[in-house]
Design a protein around this motif. Structure first.
Motif, PDB file in Angstrom:
ATOM      1  N   LEU A 137       0.851  -1.190   0.000  1.00 49.65           N
ATOM      2  CA  LEU A 137       0.000   0.000   0.000  1.00 49.65           C
ATOM      3  C   LEU A 137       0.885   1.238   0.000  1.00 49.65           C
ATOM      4  O   LEU A 137       1.877   1.299   0.734  1.00 49.65           O
ATOM      5  CB  LEU A 137      -0.913   0.008   1.235  1.00 49.65           C
ATOM      6  N   SER A 138       0.528   2.229  -0.806  1.00 45.97           N
ATOM      7  CA  SER A 138       1.324   3.451  -0.896  1.00 45.97           C
ATOM      8  C   SER A 138       0.416   4.634  -1.163  1.00 45.97           C
ATOM      9  O   SER A 138      -0.474   4.575  -2.010  1.00 45.97           O
ATOM     10  CB  SER A 138       2.364   3.324  -2.016  1.00 45.97           C
ATOM     11  N   GLU A 139       0.645   5.691  -0.414  1.00 45.34           N
ATOM     12  CA  GLU A 139      -0.140   6.905  -0.577  1.00 45.34           C
ATOM     13  C   GLU A 139       0.737   8.100  -0.231  1.00 45.34           C
ATOM     14  O   GLU A 139       1.028   8.352   0.951  1.00 45.34           O
ATOM     15  CB  GLU A 139      -1.377   6.889   0.320  1.00 45.34           C
ATOM     16  N   GLY A 140       1.200   8.817  -1.246  1.00 45.94           N
ATOM     17  CA  GLY A 140       2.064   9.962  -0.999  1.00 45.94           C
ATOM     18  C   GLY A 140       3.392   9.550  -0.405  1.00 45.94           C
ATOM     19  O   GLY A 140       4.130   8.750  -0.982  1.00 45.94           O
ATOM     20  N   ASP A 141       3.696  10.062   0.775  1.00 45.58           N
ATOM     21  CA  ASP A 141       4.966   9.783   1.443  1.00 45.58           C
ATOM     22  C   ASP A 141       4.867   8.632   2.436  1.00 45.58           C
ATOM     23  O   ASP A 141       5.817   8.387   3.196  1.00 45.58           O
ATOM     24  CB  ASP A 141       5.448  11.040   2.185  1.00 45.58           C
ATOM     25  N   VAL A 142       3.769   7.919   2.450  1.00 46.13           N
ATOM     26  CA  VAL A 142       3.556   6.812   3.395  1.00 46.13           C
ATOM     27  C   VAL A 142       3.396   5.512   2.618  1.00 46.13           C
ATOM     28  O   VAL A 142       2.689   5.461   1.602  1.00 46.13           O
ATOM     29  CB  VAL A 142       2.312   7.064   4.279  1.00 46.13           C
ATOM     30  N   GLY A 143       4.055   4.467   3.096  1.00 42.53           N
ATOM     31  CA  GLY A 143       3.949   3.161   2.457  1.00 42.53           C
ATOM     32  C   GLY A 143       3.941   2.051   3.484  1.00 42.53           C
ATOM     33  O   GLY A 143       4.522   2.179   4.573  1.00 42.53           O
ATOM     34  N   ALA A 144       3.265   0.960   3.169  1.00 43.53           N
ATOM     35  CA  ALA A 144       3.202  -0.194   4.059  1.00 43.53           C
ATOM     36  C   ALA A 144       3.127  -1.455   3.215  1.00 43.53           C
ATOM     37  O   ALA A 144       2.661  -1.441   2.071  1.00 43.53           O
ATOM     38  CB  ALA A 144       2.000  -0.107   4.995  1.00 43.53           C
ATOM     39  N   SER A 145       3.594  -2.558   3.769  1.00 47.36           N
ATOM     40  CA  SER A 145       3.541  -3.838   3.080  1.00 47.36           C
ATOM     41  C   SER A 145       3.295  -4.958   4.074  1.00 47.36           C
ATOM     42  O   SER A 145       3.691  -4.866   5.242  1.00 47.36           O
ATOM     43  CB  SER A 145       4.846  -4.093   2.311  1.00 47.36           C
ATOM     44  N   PHE A 146       2.652  -6.013   3.588  1.00 42.81           N
ATOM     45  CA  PHE A 146       2.367  -7.197   4.396  1.00 42.81           C
ATOM     46  C   PHE A 146       2.698  -8.418   3.541  1.00 42.81           C
ATOM     47  O   PHE A 146       2.166  -8.571   2.440  1.00 42.81           O
ATOM     48  CB  PHE A 146       0.905  -7.234   4.830  1.00 42.81           C
ATOM     49  N   THR A 147       3.568  -9.285   4.045  1.00 42.80           N
ATOM     50  CA  THR A 147       3.967 -10.470   3.298  1.00 42.80           C
ATOM     51  C   THR A 147       3.976 -11.691   4.195  1.00 42.80           C
ATOM     52  O   THR A 147       4.228 -11.587   5.403  1.00 42.80           O
ATOM     53  CB  THR A 147       5.374 -10.304   2.679  1.00 42.80           C
ATOM     54  N   ILE A 148       3.716 -12.829   3.601  1.00 42.14           N
ATOM     55  CA  ILE A 148       3.906 -14.109   4.251  1.00 42.14           C
ATOM     56  C   ILE A 148       4.741 -14.959   3.306  1.00 42.14           C
ATOM     57  O   ILE A 148       4.456 -15.033   2.107  1.00 42.14           O
ATOM     58  CB  ILE A 148       2.570 -14.806   4.600  1.00 42.14           C
ATOM     59  N   ALA A 149       5.808 -15.528   3.820  1.00 41.77           N
ATOM     60  CA  ALA A 149       6.757 -16.249   2.986  1.00 41.77           C
ATOM     61  C   ALA A 149       7.179 -17.523   3.680  1.00 41.77           C
ATOM     62  O   ALA A 149       7.159 -17.627   4.913  1.00 41.77           O
ATOM     63  CB  ALA A 149       7.976 -15.376   2.682  1.00 41.77           C
ATOM     64  N   ARG A 150       7.567 -18.480   2.853  1.00 44.19           N
ATOM     65  CA  ARG A 150       8.070 -19.739   3.386  1.00 44.19           C
ATOM     66  C   ARG A 150       9.319 -20.141   2.632  1.00 44.19           C
ATOM     67  O   ARG A 150       9.329 -20.217   1.414  1.00 44.19           O
ATOM     68  CB  ARG A 150       7.041 -20.849   3.257  1.00 44.19           C
ATOM     69  N   GLU A 151      10.393 -20.349   3.392  1.00 44.00           N
ATOM     70  CA  GLU A 151      11.603 -20.928   2.827  1.00 44.00           C
ATOM     71  C   GLU A 151      12.003 -22.101   3.708  1.00 44.00           C
ATOM     72  O   GLU A 151      11.829 -23.246   3.345  1.00 44.00           O
ATOM     73  CB  GLU A 151      12.715 -19.887   2.742  1.00 44.00           C
ATOM     74  N   ASN A 152      12.520 -21.799   4.902  1.00 41.47           N
ATOM     75  CA  ASN A 152      12.738 -22.849   5.884  1.00 41.47           C
ATOM     76  C   ASN A 152      11.609 -22.877   6.915  1.00 41.47           C
ATOM     77  O   ASN A 152      11.445 -23.864   7.628  1.00 41.47           O
ATOM     78  CB  ASN A 152      14.076 -22.635   6.596  1.00 41.47           C
ATOM     79  N   ALA A 153      10.861 -21.792   6.994  1.00 44.60           N
ATOM     80  CA  ALA A 153       9.740 -21.691   7.930  1.00 44.60           C
ATOM     81  C   ALA A 153       8.793 -20.616   7.420  1.00 44.60           C
ATOM     82  O   ALA A 153       9.159 -19.784   6.585  1.00 44.60           O
ATOM     83  CB  ALA A 153      10.226 -21.353   9.340  1.00 44.60           C
ATOM     84  N   ASP A 154       7.566 -20.626   7.928  1.00 47.09           N
ATOM     85  CA  ASP A 154       6.586 -19.615   7.551  1.00 47.09           C
ATOM     86  C   ASP A 154       6.878 -18.332   8.336  1.00 47.09           C
ATOM     87  O   ASP A 154       6.907 -18.343   9.567  1.00 47.09           O
ATOM     88  CB  ASP A 154       5.170 -20.098   7.849  1.00 47.09           C
ATOM     89  N   VAL A 155       7.071 -17.240   7.608  1.00 48.89           N
ATOM     90  CA  VAL A 155       7.428 -15.966   8.229  1.00 48.89           C
ATOM     91  C   VAL A 155       6.442 -14.908   7.775  1.00 48.89           C
ATOM     92  O   VAL A 155       6.210 -14.722   6.577  1.00 48.89           O
ATOM     93  CB  VAL A 155       8.868 -15.543   7.849  1.00 48.89           C
ATOM     94  N   LEU A 156       5.860 -14.208   8.735  1.00 51.02           N
ATOM     95  CA  LEU A 156       4.933 -13.109   8.473  1.00 51.02           C
ATOM     96  C   LEU A 156       5.649 -11.799   8.748  1.00 51.02           C
ATOM     97  O   LEU A 156       6.228 -11.612   9.820  1.00 51.02           O
ATOM     98  CB  LEU A 156       3.702 -13.236   9.363  1.00 51.02           C
ATOM     99  N   THR A 157       5.626 -10.876   7.770  1.00 50.27           N
ATOM    100  CA  THR A 157       6.362  -9.622   7.874  1.00 50.27           C
ATOM    101  C   THR A 157       5.451  -8.453   7.540  1.00 50.27           C
ATOM    102  O   THR A 157       4.705  -8.503   6.563  1.00 50.27           O
ATOM    103  CB  THR A 157       7.577  -9.602   6.928  1.00 50.27           C
ATOM    104  N   ALA A 158       5.535  -7.396   8.357  1.00 48.35           N
ATOM    105  CA  ALA A 158       4.809  -6.152   8.108  1.00 48.35           C
ATOM    106  C   ALA A 158       5.804  -4.998   8.200  1.00 48.35           C
ATOM    107  O   ALA A 158       6.611  -4.932   9.133  1.00 48.35           O
ATOM    108  CB  ALA A 158       3.691  -5.958   9.118  1.00 48.35           C
ATOM    109  N   THR A 159       5.763  -4.104   7.217  1.00 49.50           N
ATOM    110  CA  THR A 159       6.686  -2.966   7.195  1.00 49.50           C
ATOM    111  C   THR A 159       5.910  -1.664   7.049  1.00 49.50           C
ATOM    112  O   THR A 159       4.802  -1.642   6.506  1.00 49.50           O
ATOM    113  CB  THR A 159       7.697  -3.076   6.044  1.00 49.50           C
ATOM    114  N   TYR A 160       6.527  -0.583   7.530  1.00 40.27           N
ATOM    115  CA  TYR A 160       5.927   0.748   7.449  1.00 40.27           C
ATOM    116  C   TYR A 160       7.033   1.747   7.163  1.00 40.27           C
ATOM    117  O   TYR A 160       8.113   1.699   7.776  1.00 40.27           O
ATOM    118  CB  TYR A 160       5.220   1.106   8.756  1.00 40.27           C
ATOM    119  N   HIS A 161       6.785   2.646   6.207  1.00 38.89           N
ATOM    120  CA  HIS A 161       7.766   3.666   5.843  1.00 38.89           C
ATOM    121  C   HIS A 161       7.065   5.010   5.702  1.00 38.89           C
ATOM    122  O   HIS A 161       6.003   5.098   5.091  1.00 38.89           O
ATOM    123  CB  HIS A 161       8.456   3.293   4.520  1.00 38.89           C
ATOM    124  N   HIS A 162       7.684   6.039   6.269  1.00 42.66           N
ATOM    125  CA  HIS A 162       7.087   7.375   6.237  1.00 42.66           C
ATOM    126  C   HIS A 162       8.187   8.401   5.971  1.00 42.66           C
ATOM    127  O   HIS A 162       9.155   8.499   6.733  1.00 42.66           O
ATOM    128  CB  HIS A 162       6.395   7.690   7.553  1.00 42.66           C
TER     129      HIS A 162
END
Length: 248
Positions: A137-162
């Motif tokens: 998600l991105s709006e102007g100068d603010v951005g966020a992301s949500f991911t779920i990934a699996r390589e050796n284990a299931d990992v849930l990641t959330a990021t925020y940038h401003h």
């Protein structure tokens, strides 16, 4: 937010060329950094469809074929290694400048000759070693992301940038390993002291601290110094790094 500092890539492009074939474009590239011969074919069969064949110069890796299709706000790609039991990858992204949804799945295939009597047919023909699904998600100068990934284990990641202003940005990342219920929080900031000097810092809940100072009088010419330490690590060593890039 503290980026790794890498030495300037001095690889030389040995040869390249392109040839028009009907409505399609054929390209050839041989580079010393990747040690690959790449053949590309643009707009093959239909507009937006691109094919890529990578042939390694050495015998340590196998050849690889890629297909990519782009249309408006969507992109679909597929790739496969040309070997006995190749890893086939599929990825797709759809969205706009404000929101995008994507997924990437890698499948290990096995021939029928490689089947034994221990595992079931499904586990031998199709195995999913890793996958990634994400929302941005991105709006102007603010951005966020949500991911779920699996390589050796299931990992849930959330990021925020401003981006607070033209000189200062802040960011945060929360990562959780679902199998072990371990969570890590990382916060960082970036600040431009002047048009040529930038300082970055990060702090993680697992005890990791890092700083980076970068001075670049020209776009491809800069000097960067970094330091990182982890108070919770067994040896508690502090790492230092120095990077000098002299570009044209």
């Amino acid at each position: 937010m503290v980026s790794d500092c890498k030495v300037l890539d001095t690889a030389v492009l040995l040869s390249d060329g392109s040839e028009q074939i009907g409505k399609a474009s054929l390209g050839f590239e041989l580079s010393s950094d990747t040690k690959l011969i790449k053949l590309t074919l643009d707009d093959v069969l239909r507009p937006g469809l691109k094919g890529l064949l990578s042939i390694p110069v050495s015998s340590q890796s196998s050849s690889k074929v890629d297909l990519q299709y782009r249309h408006l706000g969507a992109c679909i790609t597929g790739s496969s290694e040309l070997q006995g039991s190749p890893i086939v990858s599929f990825s797709a992204v759809i969205g706009t400048k404000s929101i995008a949804l994507g997924a990437d799945v890698s499948v290990i295939t096995k021939s029928l000759d490689a089947l034994g009597a221990v595992d079931s047919l499904e586990t031998k023909l199709l195995r999913f070693p890793k996958y990634t699904c994400g929302l941005v998600l991105s709006e102007g100068d603010v951005g966020a992301s949500f991911t779920i990934a699996r390589e050796n284990a299931d990992v849930l990641t959330a990021t925020y940038h401003h981006k607070l202003d033209e000189t200062t940005s802040i960011a945060a990342k929360v990562q959780r390993v679902l199998s072990s219920n371990d969570s890590t929080l990382t916060a960082g900031f970036s600040h431009s002291l002047d048009p040529n000097t930038t300082v970055k810092a990060k702090l993680s809940s697992d005890g990791a601290v890092g700083v980076l100072l970068r001075y670049g009088p020209k776009p491809k010419c800069y000097v960067a110094f970094s330091a990182e330490s982890n108070s919770q690590a067994p040896q508690k060593d502090t790492k230092f790094g120095l990077c000098v890039a002299l570009g044209a």
